[in-house]
Design a protein around this motif. Structure first.
Motif, PDB file in Angstrom:
ATOM      1  N   ASP A  68       0.820  -1.210   0.000  1.00  0.00           N
ATOM      2  CA  ASP A  68       0.000   0.000   0.000  1.00  0.00           C
ATOM      3  C   ASP A  68       0.855   1.262   0.000  1.00  0.00           C
ATOM      4  OD1 ASP A  68       1.000  -0.462   2.484  1.00  0.00           O
ATOM      5  OD2 ASP A  68      -0.822   0.071   3.569  1.00  0.00           O
ATOM      6  N   GLN A 114      -6.982  -2.346  -5.954  1.00  0.00           N
ATOM      7  CA  GLN A 114      -7.963  -2.979  -5.069  1.00  0.00           C
ATOM      8  C   GLN A 114      -7.288  -3.904  -4.066  1.00  0.00           C
ATOM      9  OE1 GLN A 114     -11.061  -4.285  -8.168  1.00  0.00           O
ATOM     10  NE2 GLN A 114     -12.319  -3.474  -6.512  1.00  0.00           N
ATOM     11  N   THR A 116      -4.414  -3.556  -2.747  1.00  0.00           N
ATOM     12  CA  THR A 116      -3.789  -2.717  -1.722  1.00  0.00           C
ATOM     13  C   THR A 116      -4.783  -1.763  -1.065  1.00  0.00           C
ATOM     14  OG1 THR A 116      -3.090  -1.181  -3.479  1.00  0.00           O
ATOM     15  CG2 THR A 116      -1.495  -2.826  -2.742  1.00  0.00           C
ATOM     16  N   ARG A 117      -6.065  -1.930  -1.364  1.00  0.00           N
ATOM     17  CA  ARG A 117      -7.152  -1.188  -0.717  1.00  0.00           C
ATOM     18  C   ARG A 117      -7.096   0.319  -0.962  1.00  0.00           C
ATOM     19  NH1 ARG A 117      -9.756  -4.723   2.636  1.00  0.00           N
ATOM     20  NH2 ARG A 117      -8.600  -6.587   3.246  1.00  0.00           N
ATOM     21  N   THR A 120     -12.147   1.032  -4.096  1.00  0.00           N
ATOM     22  CA  THR A 120     -13.201   0.044  -3.895  1.00  0.00           C
ATOM     23  C   THR A 120     -14.118   0.077  -5.106  1.00  0.00           C
ATOM     24  OG1 THR A 120     -14.941  -0.706  -2.372  1.00  0.00           O
ATOM     25  CG2 THR A 120     -14.739   1.667  -2.728  1.00  0.00           C
ATOM     26  N   ASN A 133     -10.812   4.740  -1.901  1.00  0.00           N
ATOM     27  CA  ASN A 133     -10.998   4.069  -0.626  1.00  0.00           C
ATOM     28  C   ASN A 133      -9.965   4.617   0.375  1.00  0.00           C
ATOM     29  OD1 ASN A 133     -12.333   2.140   0.947  1.00  0.00           O
ATOM     30  ND2 ASN A 133     -10.669   0.702   0.714  1.00  0.00           N
TER      31      ASN A 133
END
Length: 227
Positions: A68, A114, A116-117, A120, A133
């Protein structure tokens, strides 16, 4: 026409030279080493789909180590992320077109974002919409933003803003669309609770969900009467 058939045996070479060289394990490519190792561990992985998924997972988690903190170090990925941040609800084909990128490349970078968030998504029939996100917007707001990427749906919003309690026929006549086309769009909007219906005898009336109105005021100020 006559054909002459002769035996080919006289032309065969006896004891042809063997030019096949045995490779050592370390001469194989990284891809081949991974595949052979997985197959050796479990013969069931010879099924193409399972093998493909596991190889991809291994590559993503190890060989192509992305976290991330480093995911946005890639220029193209940063451009895609910025596009999603500035245009919530956008889709992969739209991103590819706007940034002049290959669709497959865009989808790969979306998957990394996605994993690594960083982003979304929500799924709708026929498309997937992406958002930054962590996402502070409600589910209804995200769904509405996704539908607003479609010109026909925006026209439906505009009409129902001005003419609540309208029938599908009234919407179709006003927009110059066929009945089935309006039905297809309306079904999606009703499934996402953006449009509510009221049955009046045999007639069904449609209006905007009151909870969706503030979102329309925020993102479509031209729809507000008097503006």
């Amino acid at each position: 026409m006559n054909y002459v058939v002769e035996s080919g045996y006289p032309y065969l070479i006896e004891n042809p030279p063997d030019d096949v060289r045995q490779l050592s394990w370390w001469e194989l490519s990284l891809r081949d080493i991974i595949i052979f190792s997985l197959v050796a561990v479990s013969p069931a992985l010879t099924y193409p789909l399972e093998l493909f998924i596991l190889v991809k997972m291994l590559l993503y988690s190890g060989y192509r180590h992305i976290t991330d903190k480093t995911v946005l170090d890639n220029r193209m990925r940063l451009e895609i992320y910025s596009r999603i941040r500035d245009h919530p609800g956008t889709t992969a084909p739209i991103i590819a077109k706007d940034l002049d990128m290959n669709l497959g490349t865009v989808r790969y970078h979306l998957a990394m974002l996605q994993i690594t968030r960083k982003i979304t998504s929500i799924s709708n029939p026929g498309f997937i919409a992406f958002f930054e996100n962590p996402e502070s917007r409600s589910i209804l707001e995200r769904k509405l933003l996704a539908h607003m990427r479609n010109e026909t749906k925006v026209k439906i919003f505009q009409y129902l803003w001005q003419m609540p309690d309208s029938s599908r026929k009234g919407i179709a006549d006003h927009l110059g669309l066929s009945g089935p086309a309006v039905t297809w769009h309306m079904n999606q909007l009703m499934d996402d609770l953006i449009i509510v219906t009221i049955r009046d005898g045999k007639c069904i009336r449609h209006s905007l969900n009151p909870e969706a109105v503030p979102v329309l005021e925020k993102y479509l100020p031209a729809m507000i009467p008097g503006d």
